[in-house]
Design a protein around this motif. Structure first.
Motif, short mmCIF file in Angstrom:
data_model
loop_
_atom_site.label_atom_id
_atom_site.label_comp_id
_atom_site.label_asym_id
_atom_site.label_seq_id
_atom_site.Cartn_x
_atom_site.Cartn_y
_atom_site.Cartn_z
N ILE A 142 27.22 -18.65 20.04
CA ILE A 142 26.36 -19.66 20.68
C ILE A 142 26.00 -19.20 22.09
O ILE A 142 24.84 -19.26 22.50
CB ILE A 142 27.03 -21.04 20.69
N TYR A 143 26.99 -18.72 22.84
CA TYR A 143 26.71 -18.24 24.19
C TYR A 143 25.77 -17.04 24.17
O TYR A 143 24.89 -16.91 25.01
CB TYR A 143 28.01 -17.90 24.94
N CYS A 144 25.95 -16.17 23.18
CA CYS A 144 25.07 -15.01 23.05
C CYS A 144 23.64 -15.46 22.77
O CYS A 144 22.69 -14.90 23.33
CB CYS A 144 25.59 -14.11 21.93
N ASN A 145 23.48 -16.45 21.90
CA ASN A 145 22.14 -16.96 21.60
C ASN A 145 21.49 -17.56 22.83
O ASN A 145 20.30 -17.33 23.09
CB ASN A 145 22.20 -17.98 20.47
N ILE A 146 22.23 -18.32 23.59
CA ILE A 146 21.68 -18.92 24.81
C ILE A 146 21.31 -17.82 25.80
O ILE A 146 20.26 -17.87 26.45
CB ILE A 146 22.67 -19.93 25.43
N SER A 147 22.14 -16.79 25.88
CA SER A 147 21.83 -15.65 26.74
C SER A 147 20.50 -15.02 26.33
O SER A 147 19.66 -14.71 27.18
CB SER A 147 22.96 -14.62 26.64
N SER A 148 20.30 -14.87 25.04
CA SER A 148 19.04 -14.29 24.55
C SER A 148 17.85 -15.18 24.87
O SER A 148 16.78 -14.68 25.23
CB SER A 148 19.12 -14.07 23.03
N TYR A 149 18.03 -16.50 24.74
CA TYR A 149 16.94 -17.42 25.08
C TYR A 149 16.54 -17.26 26.54
O TYR A 149 15.36 -17.16 26.86
CB TYR A 149 17.34 -18.88 24.84
N TYR A 150 17.54 -17.23 27.42
CA TYR A 150 17.24 -17.08 28.85
C TYR A 150 16.57 -15.74 29.13
O TYR A 150 15.64 -15.65 29.93
CB TYR A 150 18.49 -17.24 29.70
N SER A 151 17.04 -14.69 28.46
CA SER A 151 16.43 -13.38 28.63
C SER A 151 14.96 -13.41 28.22
O SER A 151 14.09 -12.87 28.92
CB SER A 151 17.19 -12.34 27.81
N ASN A 152 14.67 -14.03 27.09
CA ASN A 152 13.29 -14.12 26.61
C ASN A 152 12.41 -14.93 27.55
O ASN A 152 11.20 -14.71 27.63
CB ASN A 152 13.25 -14.72 25.21
N LEU A 153 13.03 -15.88 28.27
CA LEU A 153 12.28 -16.68 29.24
C LEU A 153 12.13 -15.96 30.58
O LEU A 153 11.44 -16.46 31.48
CB LEU A 153 12.99 -18.03 29.46
N MET B 45 16.23 -24.31 22.99
CA MET B 45 17.27 -24.15 23.99
C MET B 45 18.11 -25.42 24.07
O MET B 45 19.32 -25.34 24.18
CB MET B 45 16.63 -23.83 25.34
N GLU B 46 17.46 -26.55 24.01
CA GLU B 46 18.18 -27.82 24.10
C GLU B 46 19.25 -27.92 23.02
O GLU B 46 20.37 -28.35 23.28
CB GLU B 46 17.18 -28.97 23.97
N TYR B 47 18.91 -27.51 21.81
CA TYR B 47 19.86 -27.62 20.69
C TYR B 47 21.01 -26.64 20.84
O TYR B 47 22.14 -26.94 20.47
CB TYR B 47 19.14 -27.41 19.36
N ALA B 48 20.74 -25.48 21.41
CA ALA B 48 21.81 -24.51 21.62
C ALA B 48 22.82 -25.04 22.63
O ALA B 48 24.03 -24.93 22.43
CB ALA B 48 21.23 -23.18 22.09
N LEU C 293 27.09 -26.42 22.17
CA LEU C 293 28.29 -26.14 22.97
C LEU C 293 29.17 -27.38 23.13
O LEU C 293 30.36 -27.26 23.40
CB LEU C 293 27.90 -25.59 24.34
N GLU C 294 28.59 -28.56 22.99
CA GLU C 294 29.38 -29.78 23.07
C GLU C 294 30.36 -29.89 21.90
O GLU C 294 31.39 -30.52 22.01
CB GLU C 294 28.46 -31.00 23.08
N TYR C 295 30.00 -29.25 20.79
CA TYR C 295 30.81 -29.34 19.58
C TYR C 295 31.68 -28.12 19.35
O TYR C 295 32.76 -28.23 18.78
CB TYR C 295 29.91 -29.56 18.35
N ARG C 296 31.18 -26.97 19.77
CA ARG C 296 31.91 -25.74 19.49
C ARG C 296 31.52 -24.68 20.51
O ARG C 296 30.35 -24.39 20.69
CB ARG C 296 31.55 -25.27 18.08
#
Length: 71
Positions: free
Chosen positions: A16-27, A1-4, A8-11
């Motif tokens: 990327i937002y979809c991946n972070i959304s999936s991480y939060y969903s899995n948590l 999660m930290e790397y995702a 966002l700082e770079y792009r």
């Protein structure tokens, strides 16, 4: 999660937002998953057309997030 989040700082893009959304969903943090999924959808409308397969993937992920909401 930290790397995702760091990515966002770079792009800022829908994937990327979809991946972070999936991480939060899995948590189990559905509120955050929906928050990031909504941003992914907004960016996806700009990056792709609404008929694009990647946009369909974003919609599918949001549907999955909403199906996890408990009443």
């Amino acid at each position: 999660m930290e790397y995702a989040h760091k990515a966002l700082e770079y792009r800022k893009d829908a994937t990327i937002y979809c991946n972070i959304s999936s991480y939060y969903s899995n948590l189990g943090n559905i509120e955050k998953a929906i928050e990031y999924g909504e941003i992914a959808l907004q960016l996806g409308k700009v990056e792709y057309t609404e008929n694009h397969p990647k946009y369909a993937t974003l919609l599918n992920n949001m549907a999955s997030n909403y199906s996890d909401v408990k009443d």
